[in-house]
Design an enzyme around this catalytic site. Sequence first.
Site, PDB file in Angstrom:
ATOM      1  N   ASP A 676      -4.714  -4.459 -12.223  1.00 55.01           N
ATOM      2  CA  ASP A 676      -4.729  -5.875 -11.920  1.00 55.01           C
ATOM      3  C   ASP A 676      -4.664  -6.705 -13.205  1.00 55.01           C
ATOM      4  OD1 ASP A 676      -5.051  -7.949  -9.914  1.00 55.01           O
ATOM      5  OD2 ASP A 676      -6.953  -8.343 -10.941  1.00 55.01           O
ATOM      6  N   LYS A 680      -1.747  -9.326 -14.734  1.00 53.98           N
ATOM      7  CA  LYS A 680      -2.031 -10.665 -15.234  1.00 53.98           C
ATOM      8  C   LYS A 680      -1.469 -10.875 -16.647  1.00 53.98           C
ATOM      9  CE  LYS A 680      -6.127 -11.376 -12.422  1.00 53.98           C
ATOM     10  NZ  LYS A 680      -7.577 -11.194 -12.391  1.00 53.98           N
TER      11      LYS A 680
END
Length: 816
Positions: A676, A680
């Site tokens: 994750d 980003k």
Amino acid sequence: MKIIKFGGSSVANPENIQRVFSIIKEKLKEHELAVVFSAFGGVTESLLKIAQLAREGDEAYREVLQTLEEKHLAIVRQLISVQSQSTVMTFVKVRFKELEDLFHGIYLIKENSPRTLDYVASFGERLSAFILAESMQGQGLKTQFLDARDVIRTNDRFGQAKVDFEVTNEAIKNYFAKYDGIKVITGFISSTAKGETTTLGRSGSDYTAAIFAAALDAENLEIWTDVSGVLTSDPKLVYTAFTIPQLSYNEAMELSHFGAKVIFPATMQPAMRKSIPIYIKNTFEPENPGTLINGEVSPGALIKGISSIPNVSIVTVQGAGMLDSTVGTSRVFKALAEAKVNVLLISQASSEHSICLAIKTQESYLAKEAVEKEFFYEIKSGEMDKVILLHDLATVAVVGENMKHNPGASGRMFRALGRNNINVGAIAQGSSELNISAVIPQPDLQKALNALHEAFFLSENKVLHVFLVGVGLIGQALIKMIANQQQKLRGDNELDIQIHGMANSRFMAFHEDGFDLSNPYELSDSDEKTDLNKFIRTMEEMNFSNTVFVDCTASQDVAELYTKILEAKVAIVTPNKKANSGSMDQYRALKKLAKKRGVKFLYETNVAAGLPVINTLQDLMLSGDRVIRIEAVLSGSMNYIFSELEKGDPFSEVVKKAKELGFTEPDPRDDLSGMDVARKILILGREAEQDLEFDSIEIQSMVPEDCQNLGSVPEFFEVLRTHDIDFAEMLKVAEAKGERLRFMATLENGKAKVGLNSLPIAHPFSGLGGSDNMILLTTDRYKDRPMIIRGPGAGADVTAAGVFADVIRIGNYTRE
Ligand code: ADP
Ligand code: ASP
Ligand code: MG
């Protein structure tokens, strides 16, 4: 003397008629009156329909006729006392007997000429005015029924007869001199010198009233209808339309010429000649001042109103034969005039040797035939092409005298259409600068009218139409925020946000007028199963101007629809990272598409929830800065875990606690894997204008190898426990050096890395506790000390707030 006219809807049933009588009685206290009536609501339409059925040999015509007779008889029974009914009943029955014979004739010979249709239609007004004159008499008013065919003289252009004013004015004056009482006059109908019945055109009763007003030098003319005057647009299509207090004769003429049905275009001519003011009033709201039409041009707004005509076709005449455009053009118009075709709009490009005309679809075939006949030899020799017809179009026109010598109207008009993805087929502006008109696809008509209405009249109150997919924690928080702020945004920010569509993974629901957000809507109450393609289709079909699609899911399937959505000129706001963390090509393509279609694609919440990271980076890049390095703690869960670890608890316990507090995904491995965070940093890198692919990111997973393939979460925790010692060791090593462990992402020299770092105590990340995020931007301008953005980087509320801010940004962007 005042002339007062009531339209069909004002006299549609006995209840409405009683209202009309009260208005008349009230007026009679102060004025001498003559009253013009239309046929009872819907009657003209029915008469013409019966004629069509009869001509087609459809026996059903008899039944419809019967119903129509019954409707008239019922009105008589309700309005006139039994003792006085017989004259009227006889009158009605005789008329219907005549109609029966007439329709039987049509049924036999299967012919419906304009002459016959005018005669058929005349019965509507003859019946209504007679019945109403008698009813008024019954209520103590002295009335005199006048069949306007006795005084209005016209030529024999059936269906659209032209008035001979000399004869007509004289006849009206004589009649009024000869007879006493309140004249109750049939609208719409007239006759030729030979006594044949003609009509002045559909909706022509307004004109009848103006003809009487001018002939009698009336003090004013009042047209009573079912709306409060001429509105800024047709209220049936634009719900926010409002009454225009005053219009010049020319403005009213232009608006009605382009489709504002509330007043018949020719009405203004006789009134204008005699400077008689026209008032448009509402029978159902008599106290509303309505609209005054007179010779004045009131200053102020750039335009007065917007009107439209549906079912229009473009007729294109082209070929080398048009090169000598003066001769070519005049021949086209001669042919059309002879065929009695009305041209709504003309646009000509001499370079294209073509002329393009907007004509009502039903007349377009006639136009084609007439022009092809005129150019028969040229078409045969190939010098001219066959006439091309393009259907399923509509015209929209903005009207107002203040456009004259005042730049900006056409810019605003076409910007509004363009922004809403409405293709313009042809454009015309009269040299009088009283109107600008355009031909657009018919399915876009309502959207176009609303977009134009907003651009010209409501620019201080922008409406955003939201369609929301994903009604989980973030979606719900967003709905709540919109509900709480709706009033304030309307007032202070002149922004109206309405939600018209919602979907979760199971159900979807739509609301044409926008959901009432004060009462939370339960999607489970909907009986419509979620189908994403259908959701998008419905959104497109609702065809609102300024539509925003909000994706509060984390779904790949929804992200895959973005191209389609942007293509439809719908803006997107989303915290969903899936689209931007796919391939670089896809990322670029979406941005390019949004730019091309002129809509926004905003995703501030892709990284660090509502913290202003992406906007800041974009602003830096736009203003010419260059990113040297990005260092960031982008996972609240990881930061929580590693800062908690310092307190001495075993790693697996800390992770368990984080999960219990809702700081991690249901399976904590989704956080610990670093994927994750990698997504980003990938997005941040791309915003910093670096070419980055996901595969090039070096990711250090915090999930020990033997935990990666375990099925259940409890199993994972079991095995994770065996690694507690390794994490404790790592921590010890760091602490021995006076350092802290932080899970972070870095981007430098085009290379992105994600993993656990041991940082000196003085490093800004070392002091970062809890689930906060922190981003350090080192750029050419912020070289000595990086720019720091810090704060809660996860959570439904802060994410929803970021999404909401993006939606509002779109509202501000679409404002002029
Ligand atoms: P009447 O039966 O009184 O003659 P019409 O149906 O002919 O009434 O005209 C009134 C209707 O005109 C309204 O109900 C409205 O839908 C339509 N209309 C179209 N454009 C406008 C406009 N700009 N302002 C008001 N009404 C309009
Ligand atoms: N009754 C006619 C029509 O429906 C005329 C009018 O209403 O003005 O067209
Ligand atoms: Mg009308």
